[in-house]
Design a protein around this motif. Structure first.
Motif, PDB file in Angstrom:
ATOM      1  N   PRO B   4      20.413 -22.244  51.494  1.00  0.00           N
ATOM      2  CA  PRO B   4      20.441 -22.283  50.037  1.00  0.00           C
ATOM      3  C   PRO B   4      19.409 -21.323  49.461  1.00  0.00           C
ATOM      4  CG  PRO B   4      19.453 -24.272  50.950  1.00  0.00           C
ATOM      5  CD  PRO B   4      20.030 -23.511  52.088  1.00  0.00           C
ATOM      6  N   VAL B   9      16.687 -23.735  44.592  1.00  0.00           N
ATOM      7  CA  VAL B   9      16.115 -25.017  45.010  1.00  0.00           C
ATOM      8  C   VAL B   9      14.799 -25.269  44.281  1.00  0.00           C
ATOM      9  CG1 VAL B   9      15.247 -26.381  46.937  1.00  0.00           C
ATOM     10  CG2 VAL B   9      17.219 -24.883  47.260  1.00  0.00           C
ATOM     11  N   VAL B  12      15.455 -26.597  40.925  1.00  0.00           N
ATOM     12  CA  VAL B  12      15.790 -28.022  40.946  1.00  0.00           C
ATOM     13  C   VAL B  12      14.531 -28.869  41.108  1.00  0.00           C
ATOM     14  CG1 VAL B  12      16.870 -29.815  42.357  1.00  0.00           C
ATOM     15  CG2 VAL B  12      18.149 -27.748  41.781  1.00  0.00           C
ATOM     16  N   GLU B  13      13.650 -28.442  42.021  1.00  0.00           N
ATOM     17  CA  GLU B  13      12.434 -29.218  42.278  1.00  0.00           C
ATOM     18  C   GLU B  13      11.556 -29.284  41.031  1.00  0.00           C
ATOM     19  OE1 GLU B  13      11.823 -30.974  44.746  1.00  0.00           O
ATOM     20  OE2 GLU B  13      13.094 -30.226  46.357  1.00  0.00           O
ATOM     21  N   GLU B  16      13.123 -31.534  38.441  1.00  0.00           N
ATOM     22  CA  GLU B  16      12.967 -32.952  38.784  1.00  0.00           C
ATOM     23  C   GLU B  16      11.542 -33.424  38.496  1.00  0.00           C
ATOM     24  OE1 GLU B  16      14.359 -33.662  42.793  1.00  0.00           O
ATOM     25  OE2 GLU B  16      16.451 -33.345  42.218  1.00  0.00           O
ATOM     26  N   ARG B  19      11.077 -33.744  34.680  1.00  0.00           N
ATOM     27  CA  ARG B  19      11.774 -34.929  34.171  1.00  0.00           C
ATOM     28  C   ARG B  19      11.011 -36.195  34.513  1.00  0.00           C
ATOM     29  NH1 ARG B  19      16.664 -32.602  36.494  1.00  0.00           N
ATOM     30  NH2 ARG B  19      17.715 -31.506  34.807  1.00  0.00           N
ATOM     31  N   GLY B  20      10.470 -36.227  35.741  1.00  0.00           N
ATOM     32  CA  GLY B  20       9.720 -37.409  36.169  1.00  0.00           C
ATOM     33  C   GLY B  20       8.628 -37.740  35.166  1.00  0.00           C
ATOM     34  N   TRP B  90      12.331 -40.857  49.462  1.00  0.00           N
ATOM     35  CA  TRP B  90      12.980 -39.689  48.868  1.00  0.00           C
ATOM     36  C   TRP B  90      12.627 -38.416  49.641  1.00  0.00           C
ATOM     37  CZ3 TRP B  90      16.847 -37.794  46.698  1.00  0.00           C
ATOM     38  CH2 TRP B  90      16.832 -36.686  45.856  1.00  0.00           C
ATOM     39  N   MET B  93      14.787 -38.226  52.597  1.00  0.00           N
ATOM     40  CA  MET B  93      16.139 -37.771  52.264  1.00  0.00           C
ATOM     41  C   MET B  93      16.171 -36.253  52.079  1.00  0.00           C
ATOM     42  SD  MET B  93      17.617 -40.773  49.769  1.00  0.00           S
ATOM     43  CE  MET B  93      19.239 -40.047  49.628  1.00  0.00           C
ATOM     44  N   LYS B  94      15.106 -35.698  51.462  1.00  0.00           N
ATOM     45  CA  LYS B  94      15.097 -34.250  51.248  1.00  0.00           C
ATOM     46  C   LYS B  94      14.849 -33.507  52.549  1.00  0.00           C
ATOM     47  CE  LYS B  94      12.368 -34.169  47.491  1.00  0.00           C
ATOM     48  NZ  LYS B  94      11.807 -33.723  46.202  1.00  0.00           N
ATOM     49  N   SER B  97      17.864 -32.329  54.264  1.00  0.00           N
ATOM     50  CA  SER B  97      18.687 -31.348  53.555  1.00  0.00           C
ATOM     51  C   SER B  97      18.393 -29.960  54.126  1.00  0.00           C
ATOM     52  CB  SER B  97      18.386 -31.372  52.056  1.00  0.00           C
ATOM     53  OG  SER B  97      17.213 -30.627  51.796  1.00  0.00           O
ATOM     54  N   ALA B  98      19.170 -28.972  53.670  1.00  0.00           N
ATOM     55  CA  ALA B  98      19.013 -27.620  54.197  1.00  0.00           C
ATOM     56  C   ALA B  98      17.874 -26.875  53.511  1.00  0.00           C
ATOM     57  CB  ALA B  98      20.326 -26.855  54.039  1.00  0.00           C
ATOM     58  N   ALA B  99      17.229 -27.509  52.534  1.00  0.00           N
ATOM     59  CA  ALA B  99      16.141 -26.848  51.817  1.00  0.00           C
ATOM     60  C   ALA B  99      14.813 -27.158  52.506  1.00  0.00           C
ATOM     61  CB  ALA B  99      16.105 -27.317  50.368  1.00  0.00           C
ATOM     62  N   PRO B 100      14.011 -26.128  52.802  1.00  0.00           N
ATOM     63  CA  PRO B 100      12.726 -26.369  53.457  1.00  0.00           C
ATOM     64  C   PRO B 100      11.804 -27.204  52.571  1.00  0.00           C
ATOM     65  CG  PRO B 100      13.220 -24.011  53.316  1.00  0.00           C
ATOM     66  CD  PRO B 100      14.252 -24.714  52.516  1.00  0.00           C
TER      67      PRO B 100
END
Ligand SMILES: Nc1ncnc2c1ncn2[C@@H]1O[C@H](COP(=O)(O)OP(=O)(O)OP(=O)(O)O)[C@@H](O)[C@H]1O
Ligand SMILES: [Mg+2]
Lengths: 304, 250
Positions: B4, B9, B12-13, B16, B19-20, B90, B93-94, B97-100
């Motif tokens: 990706p 990415v 997105v991070e 997120e 927003r938190g 969380w 879960m990350k 994923s394919a994101a380092p």
């Protein structure tokens, strides 16, 4: 959908041994999942299922043996592009909405954020899109996790007890969605304690017990391994007395009834009827996968 | 098969992370509100008097309280956030994923920067309202840039703790480091008003050098030594964070 790019299996694990400190979790496991194949990993608590999945996701480093996803090392981030994972323990940040979670999963898998729409629809949670994760029920979280696993178009789905907390209808829909991906070419490795759903969806079943594979085959082959029959009846005898009857292998409660597995049900019944003249609601059946599993695991325990 | 895009990415991070804080601002409450409240009180009392370095007190305090606010946000926010991601599962879960994972970490630091900037904006607004313009736009911009850049070693320290400790322990440990460091560096009460031995400790603290570097943007005093100390602090805390990252349990 999961396109096969080469002849490599979706997952190949060979000679896997894994220990947490000096607690052994896996002791020599071989496992293969072909593209378009669904393999169910069954076995009691602590058998090593989550450990094996952890190795396949690259979360755990291989200690002994080899793990390859489409021939590649899952510890490398780029390989995980091929994976869709639902872990046994979920944990979403409470502040994000379902749509944001699935969009994030899409981007992390190297796909456009717009792919989230399709995944939400595929799992049937489009109407939850704007809900914050903190306000999801357990079963809804499970479905969000599936949407996040599917959104990257994985060639290998790794699902660790993904249907915990789902109601009967949701369960059926869940496995239908997974089966559709399998039919489109994705390999699937799942674990569950609901053996009947494994029997329904899996092409192959692998039974783990204390870190070893004690049986493997199609659900029908596993059932056929056992010449056992199951005898169910309402009895006035206590379970321990029934267990002592000749030819009784294992005894379990089935509501008000008692369920006994046996390789010689005639012999068992003669003795049982003699001991309990009030025996009623009698039923004799071939063993299901669940009974097969109980007996296989018990035998493994005896011979371990 | 492509990995990706790192930029997407990271986007997105950061989104997120932002927003938190927007949706559950309680976590940043003290980091933002405490410095602004104290600053308001002190500027209202002493703001237009001259301080020993010749600047009006309000200008000096923009540097010292600015340093306090920025360090508070940058040391606490990314570290606590990574610790609670570990705790909730969380991060696990990350990790599959394919994101380092380093992108996640970088995203947390970047997502905290706007809040650090917000503290500085709030302090500036208070100074303007209470005392009027005390520094020019140019020095103000330099002040903001050095404070944000200079917060890196503190972010690394926060991450190092957040990689290893629980969320509650991370909050406690980082606050226990932050407050003595801030007070002994003269960020709340000027060193001139404190016992001499505190002034002796201050040069050993990175917070002191960050505040002095910020002040130097207003007074034009030489700043190279402060930059060197902050660089050294970044090497040390960055090393710590790297070591903790290799021992990361998810
Ligand atoms: N992080 C860990 N640290 C130490 N021991 C562990 C850890 N995770 C698992 N184990 C041990 O390894 C063994 C296998 O655990 P694993 O979680 O793989 O089992 P499982 O088959 O997934 O069980 P369940 O059905 O309960 O999910 C168990 O004995 C467990 O106690
Ligand atoms: Mg498990």
């Amino acid at each position: 959908m999961g396109v096969t790019r080469d002849g490599e299996p979706a997952l190949r694990a060979t000679g896997i041994e894994h220990a947490y400190g000096d607690v052994p979790a896996l002791r020599g496991v071989d496992l293969e999942v072909a593209p378009g194949e669904c393999v169910a990993l069954l076995g009691p608590n602590g058998a090593g299922k989550t450990t094996l999945i952890g190795l396949a996701t690259g979360l755990l480093a291989v200690q002994t043996g080899r793990v390859a996803v489409k021939g590649r090392d899952p510890r490398r981030a780029a390989t995980r592009r091929l994976l869709g994972v639902v872990q046994q323990q979920l944990g979403f940040p409470r502040t994000l909405t379902v749509a944001e979670l699935v969009r994030g999963a899409a981007v992390r898998a190297g796909r456009p954020a717009t792919a989230a729409l399709g995944a939400l629809a595929e799992v049937g949670i489009t109407e939850l899109a704007d809900r914050r994760s903190a306000k999801l029920s357990g079963g809804q979280q499970q479905r969000v996790a599936l949407a996040m696993a599917l959104v990257g178009d994985p060639q290998l789905l790794l699902l660790d007890e993904p249907t915990v907390g789902l109601d009967v209808t949701a369960r059926r829909e869940f496995w239908q969605t997974v089966a559709a991906r399998r039919d489109a070419g994705a390999g699937v490795l799942l674990t569950t304690h609901v053996v009947e759903e494994a029997a329904a969806v899996a092409d192959q079943v692998v039974v783990l017990h204390e870190g070893r594979v004690i049986a493997a085959g199609s659900p029908a082959e596993l059932i056929a391994l056992l010449p056992d029959r199951t005898v169910t009846a309402r009895t006035t005898l206590p379970a321990c007395a029934v267990a002592d009857l000749p030819a009784a292998l294992s005894v379990s409660n089935d509501g008000e009834l008692l369920r006994v597995s046996s390789t010689a049900p005639e012999e068992l019944l003669r003795a049982w009827l003699a001991a309990d003249p009030w025996l009623s609601d009698l039923r004799v059946e071939g063993a299901g996968l669940e009974q097969a599993l109980v007996v296989l695991t018990e035998r493994a325990g005896v011979f371990a | 098969m492509t990995a990706p895009g790192a930029g997407a990415v990271l986007g997105v991070e950061v989104a997120e992370g932002l927003r938190g804080v927007i949706r559950e601002p309680a976590a940043l409450f003290f980091s933002v509100v405490v410095p602004v409240l104290f600053f308001t009180m002190f500027t209202a009392l002493f703001g237009s008097m001259p301080s020993p370095n010749g600047l009006p007190v309000a200008a000096s305090m923009l540097a010292t309280f600015g340093a306090f606010g920025v360090v508070s946000v940058m040391q606490l926010n990314p570290g606590i956030s990574v610790a609670s991601d570990r705790e909730s599962g969380w991060l696990r879960m990350k990790k599959v994923s394919a994101a380092p994972v380093w992108i996640t970490i970088a995203g947390k630091v970047l997502a905290a920067l706007p809040y650090a900037l917000a503290v500085l904006a709030a302090l500036t607004a208070v100074a303007l309202a209470v005392v009027g313009p005390v520094i020019g736009v140019g020095p103000w911009l330099r002040l903001v840039v050095v404070l944000l850049l200079g917060s890196l070693p503190f972010a690394c320290l926060g991450l190092a703790v957040g990689f290893l400790a629980s969320a509650n322990a991370t909050t406690a440990i980082l606050n226990a480091i932050l407050f003595p460091m801030v007070i002994a560096s003269g960020l709340w009460i000027p060193l001139e008003a404190m016992p001499a031995w505190v002034g002796g400790i201050a040069p050993f603290l990175p917070t002191y050098h960050l505040a002095q570097l910020a002040l130097a943007q207003l007074t034009g005093a030489p700043a190279a030594a402060h930059v060197l100390v902050l660089l050294a602090a970044t090497v040390v805390t960055g090393g710590l964070a790297g070591w903790a990252y290799r021992n990361l349990r998810v």
